[in-house]
Design an enzyme around this catalytic site. Structure first.
Site, PDB file in Angstrom:
ATOM      1  N   GLY A   5     -19.718  -9.133 -26.135  1.00  0.00           N
ATOM      2  CA  GLY A   5     -18.437  -9.142 -25.401  1.00  0.00           C
ATOM      3  C   GLY A   5     -18.369 -10.393 -24.664  1.00  0.00           C
TER       4      GLY A   5
ATOM      5  N   HIS B 283       7.872  -7.883  -3.411  1.00  0.00           N
ATOM      6  CA  HIS B 283       6.606  -8.600  -4.144  1.00  0.00           C
ATOM      7  C   HIS B 283       6.688  -9.866  -4.762  1.00  0.00           C
ATOM      8  CE1 HIS B 283       4.090  -4.809  -3.572  1.00  0.00           C
ATOM      9  NE2 HIS B 283       5.492  -4.231  -3.841  1.00  0.00           N
TER      10      HIS B 283
ATOM     11  N   LYS C  25     -11.313 -12.100 -15.376  1.00  0.00           N
ATOM     12  CA  LYS C  25     -11.546 -12.000 -16.840  1.00  0.00           C
ATOM     13  C   LYS C  25     -10.657 -13.164 -17.479  1.00  0.00           C
ATOM     14  CE  LYS C  25     -12.661  -9.817 -20.370  1.00  0.00           C
ATOM     15  NZ  LYS C  25     -13.984  -8.725 -20.562  1.00  0.00           N
TER      16      LYS C  25
ATOM     17  N   SER D  19     -23.853  -7.694 -25.254  1.00  0.00           N
ATOM     18  CA  SER D  19     -23.081  -6.629 -25.710  1.00  0.00           C
ATOM     19  C   SER D  19     -22.283  -7.038 -26.911  1.00  0.00           C
ATOM     20  CB  SER D  19     -22.111  -5.896 -24.628  1.00  0.00           C
ATOM     21  OG  SER D  19     -21.213  -6.742 -24.339  1.00  0.00           O
TER      22      SER D  19
ATOM     23  N   GLU E 228       4.151 -11.575  -6.039  1.00  0.00           N
ATOM     24  CA  GLU E 228       3.023 -11.651  -7.239  1.00  0.00           C
ATOM     25  C   GLU E 228       3.654 -11.059  -8.490  1.00  0.00           C
ATOM     26  OE1 GLU E 228       3.374  -9.698  -4.625  1.00  0.00           O
ATOM     27  OE2 GLU E 228       2.222  -7.709  -4.999  1.00  0.00           O
TER      28      GLU E 228
ATOM     29  N   CYS F 261       5.215  -6.217   1.426  1.00  0.00           N
ATOM     30  CA  CYS F 261       5.961  -4.754   1.313  1.00  0.00           C
ATOM     31  C   CYS F 261       5.120  -3.896   2.614  1.00  0.00           C
ATOM     32  CB  CYS F 261       5.436  -4.248  -0.050  1.00  0.00           C
ATOM     33  SG  CYS F 261       5.980  -2.833  -0.416  1.00  0.00           S
ATOM     34  N   TYR F 262       4.083  -3.121   2.300  1.00  0.00           N
ATOM     35  CA  TYR F 262       3.358  -2.376   3.434  1.00  0.00           C
ATOM     36  C   TYR F 262       2.794  -3.298   4.416  1.00  0.00           C
ATOM     37  CZ  TYR F 262       0.122   0.299   6.273  1.00  0.00           C
ATOM     38  OH  TYR F 262      -0.600   0.885   7.369  1.00  0.00           O
TER      39      TYR F 262
ATOM     40  N   ASP G 165     -17.969 -11.274 -21.455  1.00  0.00           N
ATOM     41  CA  ASP G 165     -18.508 -11.486 -19.934  1.00  0.00           C
ATOM     42  C   ASP G 165     -20.001 -11.738 -20.255  1.00  0.00           C
ATOM     43  OD1 ASP G 165     -16.313 -10.659 -19.361  1.00  0.00           O
ATOM     44  OD2 ASP G 165     -16.503  -8.721 -18.620  1.00  0.00           O
TER      45      ASP G 165
ATOM     46  N   GLY H   3       0.803  -1.204  -0.126  1.00  0.00           N
ATOM     47  CA  GLY H   3      -0.047   0.056   0.011  1.00  0.00           C
ATOM     48  C   GLY H   3       1.027   1.183  -0.066  1.00  0.00           C
TER      49      GLY H   3
END
Ligand code: XMP
Length: 514
Positions: A230, A173, A370, A228, A175, A84-85, A232, A57
């Protein structure tokens, strides 16, 4: 005590990487959930995870109003990893010392490892690790019963653990891809320390379970959904149609601002997927409502409101319904509602239906990222070509056609865009790019073709790489591709006499042009 669920809870202290941590955990086969650090303690406890990760953060733990986590949660016995934070928070809250940094340490770095860090149990014999650092403050003194497990090259503390093995912390990090062994570190935390098992996958079992859940919820009720074109909305519709069959009514509104041949192509895809789709051709209605409008926010507002009106008319014509299906995905849930609540997808086209159309919300993908939605789409048999399509904004080419929206200008943009995408596909680069498109500027300039002076339009080529659209970098497309695209657009789209390339990242620009 309630049995812990096989999942990892991520407490977000404002890091840009929080969703990435959640995705990495899932990639390793364990479900992950994100809550903000200031969520009510009973909500955090009710989540009942096998382990907690505290994110990074931008704040300093030394600020009076900095993010903190209730001590009874940190001491509850659930393993905790601070990143980290998160590391500084753990050091600070357990009684160690954190010094305000004078300069940030940011970027690639090497750390030296001790022999006994449980977090480093899966990385083999290496005693030095390539990592990605990003911090300001520094832990200078460990709390009692904690020991250091890694140091940076200048001797600063880079990782520590508690002697009971429940608390671990990393200054870097794990990740991000710039920490190549980060996966092994997260894996040691999840499997060796938290005792998780890898049971999260989006194959046929997940799909079957979800279909059963929808059947149970909806019964013989009717469901309505706005498609749409798309990924999703399509994946949501296909999984729901498998549960409720023809009781699902999909509405596809062609607002006239779709890409070249897009409306016909997506209708063909819907047909092969056996979806029950009502197509509404509303191009003229939209263009006449937008006539003379150049201000981008005004365009969006007109399109949004008219879209709802058209959708509502069609929904009434169909005979109404009990449920509204939405393609909400996890980032929408996290970003729009501090991790919860039935928030209607904020920039979705079907947001804000009138009150008299009371419907329950059905959101089968609200737990998924996604790339997971694409995986479910694959399991459902949707063709890869469709699932790989680049994101496209709800208001369509209205946000890429600057100036007044006239059919002729939209057609010019459609042609130029189709050429750009066709060449990107020919060069085999489509899948590597997050989003590529043309924009049309409200700027004309003088050109010359043969002996004839022209006064033509300007097409912009935009191609970006990104993980989540929050930040993006422009893609260094090959000159040969750019050259071909520029020549083809000027030859095949006579209205355009100038093609330019956007070489701006996000920030400071946005991905779209409007
Ligand atoms: P910007 O331009 O803000 O876009 O960097 C970030 C991402 O969001 C998409 N986008 C939209 N998607 N409705 C959508 O469904 C919208 O109104 C909208 N506006 C932008 C954009 O394409 C990019 O992927």
């Amino acid at each position: 005590m309630k049995n812990r669920e096989n999942k990892i809870l991520i407490l977000d202290c404002g890091s840009q990487y929080t969703q990435l941590i959640a995705r990495r955990v899932r990639e390793l086969g364990v479900f992950s959930e994100i809550l903000f650090w200031d969520s009510p303690a009973d909500k955090i406890e009710a989540s009942s995870p096998s382990g907690i990760i505290i994110s990074g953060g931008p704040r300093s733990v030394l600020d009076s109003d900095a993010p903190s986590i209730p001590m009874h949660i940190l001491r509850s016995g659930v393993p905790v990893l601070g990143i980290c934070y998160g590391m500084q928070l753990l050091a600070h809250q357990f009684g160690g010392k954190v010094k305000r940094g004078e300069a940030a340490e940011y970027g690639r770095a090497k750390v030296k490892l001790s022999e006994d860090g449980r977090l480093f149990g899966k990385i083999g014999e290496e005693k030095e690790l390539q990592v990605w650092m990003s911090h300001w403050d520094q832990v200078t003194e460990l709390p009692q019963d904690f020991f250091a497990t890694a140091w940076s090259e200048n001797g600063a503390l880079a990782a520590f653990e508690s002697s009971d093995g429940r608390i671990s912390a990393l200054q870097f990090h794990p990740e991000v891809v710039h920490t190549p062994k980060g996966r092994d570190i997260l894996s040691a935390f999840m499997f060796d320390i938290c005792g998780c098992t890898a049971d999260w996958n989006l194959g046929i079992d997940w799909v079957d379970r979800e279909i059963e859940k929808i059947k149970e919820k909806v019964g013989a009720g009717r469901v309505i959904c706005g498609l749409s074109g798309g990924v999703d909305s399509t994946v949501s519709a296909v999984i729901t149609s498998k549960a409720v069959g023809k009781n699902l009514h999909c509405i596809f509104v062609d607002h006239g601002m779709l890409r070249k041949n897009e409306a016909d192509q997506v209708m063909e895809t819907y047909r092969t997927l056996s979806l029950n789709v009502h197509r509404v051709d509303a191009e003229e209605r939209f263009l006449s409502a937008l006539s003379g409008i150049t201000e981008p926010e005004k365009k969006r507002k007109i399109i949004g409101e008219l879209f709802i009106r058209v959708f509502e008319e069609e929904a009434r014509r169909i005979g109404g319904s009990d449920w509204l299906l939405q393609g909400t995905i996890y980032p929408d849930v996290v970003e729009s509602g501090h991790g919860g609540g039935n928030v209607i997808k904020s920039h979705h086209n079907v947001g804000g239906l009138p009150d008299d159309m009371k419907m329950n919300l059905l959101e089968p993908l609200r737990d998924l990222f996604k790339d997971e939605v694409r995986e479910v789409g694959k399991t459902l048999g949707i063709e890869p070509h469709f699932l790989e399509r680049h994101p496209f904004p709800g208001p369509g080419l209205a946000v890429r056609c600057l100036g007044e929206l006239k059919k002729e200008r939209l057609d010019v943009l459609r042609e130029a865009d189709a050429i750009f995408i066709e060449e990107i596909r020919k060069f085999g680069l489509y899948k590597e790019i997050w989003q590529a498109f043309c924009a049309l500027l409200p700027v004309r300039s003088v050109g010359v073709v043969g002996d004839v002076r022209t006064y033509g339009e300007t097409a912009v080529l935009r191609a970006v790489s990104s993980l989540d659209a929050m930040t993006a970098e422009w893609v260094h497309l090959p000159y040969e591709l750019l050259d071909t695209v520029s020549r083809r657009i000027c030859n095949e789209v006579p209205a355009v006499n100038r093609v330019v390339l956007d070489v701006t990242g996000k920030p400071p620009a946005t991905i779209e042009w409007e």
